[in-house]
Motif scaffolding. Structure first.
Motif, PDB file in Angstrom:
ATOM      1  N   TYR A 129      -4.931  -7.307 -10.591  1.00  0.00           N
ATOM      2  CA  TYR A 129      -4.091  -7.046  -9.562  1.00  0.00           C
ATOM      3  C   TYR A 129      -3.052  -6.182 -10.106  1.00  0.00           C
ATOM      4  CZ  TYR A 129      -5.609 -11.784  -7.169  1.00  0.00           C
ATOM      5  OH  TYR A 129      -5.627 -12.458  -6.715  1.00  0.00           O
TER       6      TYR A 129
ATOM      7  N   PHE B 294      -0.820  -0.197   1.409  1.00  0.00           N
ATOM      8  CA  PHE B 294      -0.667  -1.453   1.295  1.00  0.00           C
ATOM      9  C   PHE B 294      -1.137  -2.000   0.555  1.00  0.00           C
ATOM     10  CE2 PHE B 294      -2.801  -5.477   3.113  1.00  0.00           C
ATOM     11  CZ  PHE B 294      -1.649  -5.921   3.010  1.00  0.00           C
ATOM     12  N   LEU B 295      -2.491  -1.723   0.463  1.00  0.00           N
ATOM     13  CA  LEU B 295      -3.457  -2.569  -1.441  1.00  0.00           C
ATOM     14  C   LEU B 295      -2.312  -2.382  -2.350  1.00  0.00           C
ATOM     15  CD1 LEU B 295      -5.653  -3.211  -2.655  1.00  0.00           C
ATOM     16  CD2 LEU B 295      -6.808  -1.071  -3.083  1.00  0.00           C
TER      17      LEU B 295
ATOM     18  N   TYR C 190       0.957  -4.750  -2.005  1.00  0.00           N
ATOM     19  CA  TYR C 190       0.212  -5.920  -1.822  1.00  0.00           C
ATOM     20  C   TYR C 190      -0.681  -7.027  -3.383  1.00  0.00           C
ATOM     21  CZ  TYR C 190      -2.367 -10.354   0.168  1.00  0.00           C
ATOM     22  OH  TYR C 190      -2.481 -11.722   0.255  1.00  0.00           O
TER      23      TYR C 190
ATOM     24  N   TYR D 189       1.871  -7.869  -5.239  1.00  0.00           N
ATOM     25  CA  TYR D 189       2.648  -9.295  -4.944  1.00  0.00           C
ATOM     26  C   TYR D 189       2.156  -9.499  -5.397  1.00  0.00           C
ATOM     27  CZ  TYR D 189       3.410 -12.960  -2.670  1.00  0.00           C
ATOM     28  OH  TYR D 189       3.335 -14.195  -2.005  1.00  0.00           O
ATOM     29  N   MET D 190       0.951  -9.757  -5.264  1.00  0.00           N
ATOM     30  CA  MET D 190      -0.440 -11.023  -5.839  1.00  0.00           C
ATOM     31  C   MET D 190       0.022 -11.007  -7.290  1.00  0.00           C
ATOM     32  SD  MET D 190      -1.335 -12.273  -3.573  1.00  0.00           S
ATOM     33  CE  MET D 190      -3.032 -13.196  -4.566  1.00  0.00           C
TER      34      MET D 190
ATOM     35  N   TYR E 166       0.482  -4.877   8.805  1.00  0.00           N
ATOM     36  CA  TYR E 166      -0.101  -5.305   7.363  1.00  0.00           C
ATOM     37  C   TYR E 166       1.567  -4.768   6.283  1.00  0.00           C
ATOM     38  CZ  TYR E 166      -4.232  -5.102   9.467  1.00  0.00           C
ATOM     39  OH  TYR E 166      -5.315  -5.583   9.749  1.00  0.00           O
ATOM     40  N   SER E 167       1.930  -3.662   6.342  1.00  0.00           N
ATOM     41  CA  SER E 167       3.348  -3.392   6.065  1.00  0.00           C
ATOM     42  C   SER E 167       4.296  -4.173   6.243  1.00  0.00           C
ATOM     43  CB  SER E 167       3.611  -2.369   5.688  1.00  0.00           C
ATOM     44  OG  SER E 167       2.672  -1.666   4.888  1.00  0.00           O
TER      45      SER E 167
ATOM     46  N   TYR F 231       3.617  -7.089   7.560  1.00  0.00           N
ATOM     47  CA  TYR F 231       3.377  -8.367   7.377  1.00  0.00           C
ATOM     48  C   TYR F 231       3.760  -9.372   5.638  1.00  0.00           C
ATOM     49  CZ  TYR F 231      -0.030 -11.817   4.495  1.00  0.00           C
ATOM     50  OH  TYR F 231      -0.885 -12.827   3.710  1.00  0.00           O
ATOM     51  N   LEU F 232       3.246  -7.902   5.073  1.00  0.00           N
ATOM     52  CA  LEU F 232       3.543  -8.608   3.431  1.00  0.00           C
ATOM     53  C   LEU F 232       5.255  -8.812   3.153  1.00  0.00           C
ATOM     54  CD1 LEU F 232       3.050  -8.685   0.707  1.00  0.00           C
ATOM     55  CD2 LEU F 232       2.934  -6.189   0.141  1.00  0.00           C
TER      56      LEU F 232
ATOM     57  N   SER G 163      -0.284 -13.079  10.015  1.00  0.00           N
ATOM     58  CA  SER G 163       1.160 -12.503   9.995  1.00  0.00           C
ATOM     59  C   SER G 163       1.529 -13.820  10.881  1.00  0.00           C
ATOM     60  CB  SER G 163       1.496 -11.285  11.231  1.00  0.00           C
ATOM     61  OG  SER G 163       1.157 -10.775  10.001  1.00  0.00           O
TER      62      SER G 163
END
Length: 220
Positions: A45, A62-63, A66, A69-70, A113-114, A116-117, A148
């Motif tokens: 990650y 977004f990748l 995310y 975070y991961m 998507y953003s 959601y994170l 979500s």
């Protein structure tokens, strides 16, 4: 391989490439994005985040968020030997720091998507009311993003609140309502909601059938 050829002029007549144009990925970011995606798929990650750290288009950005975070979650789990310490104060601080990093990154880029994170991180630091609003906004913006709905479901504690929730008019809401009924142990309502989905055209959907079976098992 594509990343290794990043300096080659693809527009030159000598080099002819047939590329599939992907929505929300700038052509100049294709190579870094695909390499980052490969790193992400093998759980590297931090490397994935590094490759798209300067991305501007929506999907690579977004990748980056995310993967950041991961990466934090993976380091936390890898460094924890005692399961009782998974939610210690140090982890909460790390999440708060990540939230501070994500917030300015998301401002002005409020795609579903953003959001959601953002909601996932808010939920992790127990800002549940704000997380609920953010996740609802994510659903209205990207109604097909099932993640979500899954994150939002545990935040809905009352049947009346579920029935009156405003998520827009997308048909995915019916799956969410059925799923949340089962989560709330309102199995009769959940099974009925899934039966309605079967009647509406999802009769061969394995997910619907399995959820109905799960609801029946909870009744016993």
């Amino acid at each position: 391989m594509n990343h290794g050829l990043v300096d080659i002029d693809a527009n030159s007549e000598k080099f002819v490439f047939s590329e599939v144009m992907l929505q929300d990925i700038a052509p100049a970011e294709y190579d870094n994005y695909f390499l980052a995606k490969c790193y992400f798929d093998v759980r590297e990650y931090d490397r994935a985040a590094y490759m798209v750290r300067n991305a501007e288009s929506a999907v690579p950005r977004f990748l980056y968020l995310y993967a950041t975070y991961m990466g934090l979650e993976k380091r936390r789990l890898d460094s924890t030997t005692d399961q009782s310490n998974l939610n210690d104060s140090g982890h909460v601080k790390d999440l708060a720091d990540l939230l501070a990093t994500l917030k300015p990154s998301i401002q002005g880029r409020l795609d579903g998507y953003s959001m959601y994170l953002y909601g996932v991180v808010l939920k992790a630091v127990d800002l549940t009311q704000v997380a609920q609003e953010v996740l609802m906004q994510s659903i209205r913006s990207a109604p097909m993003l099932w993640g979500s709905y899954v994150e939002l479901a545990p935040l809905i504690k009352e049947k009346e609140k579920l029935q009156n929730i405003h998520l827009g008019g997308h048909w995915m809401k019916h799956f969410f309502v059925a799923h949340t009924y089962i989560e709330m142990y309102l199995n009769d309502e959940g099974i009925k909601a899934y039966e309605d989905l079967q009647t509406a055209g999802f009769g061969k959907c394995v997910y619907v059938t399995s959820q109905m079976a799960f609801g029946v098992s909870q009744q016993k």
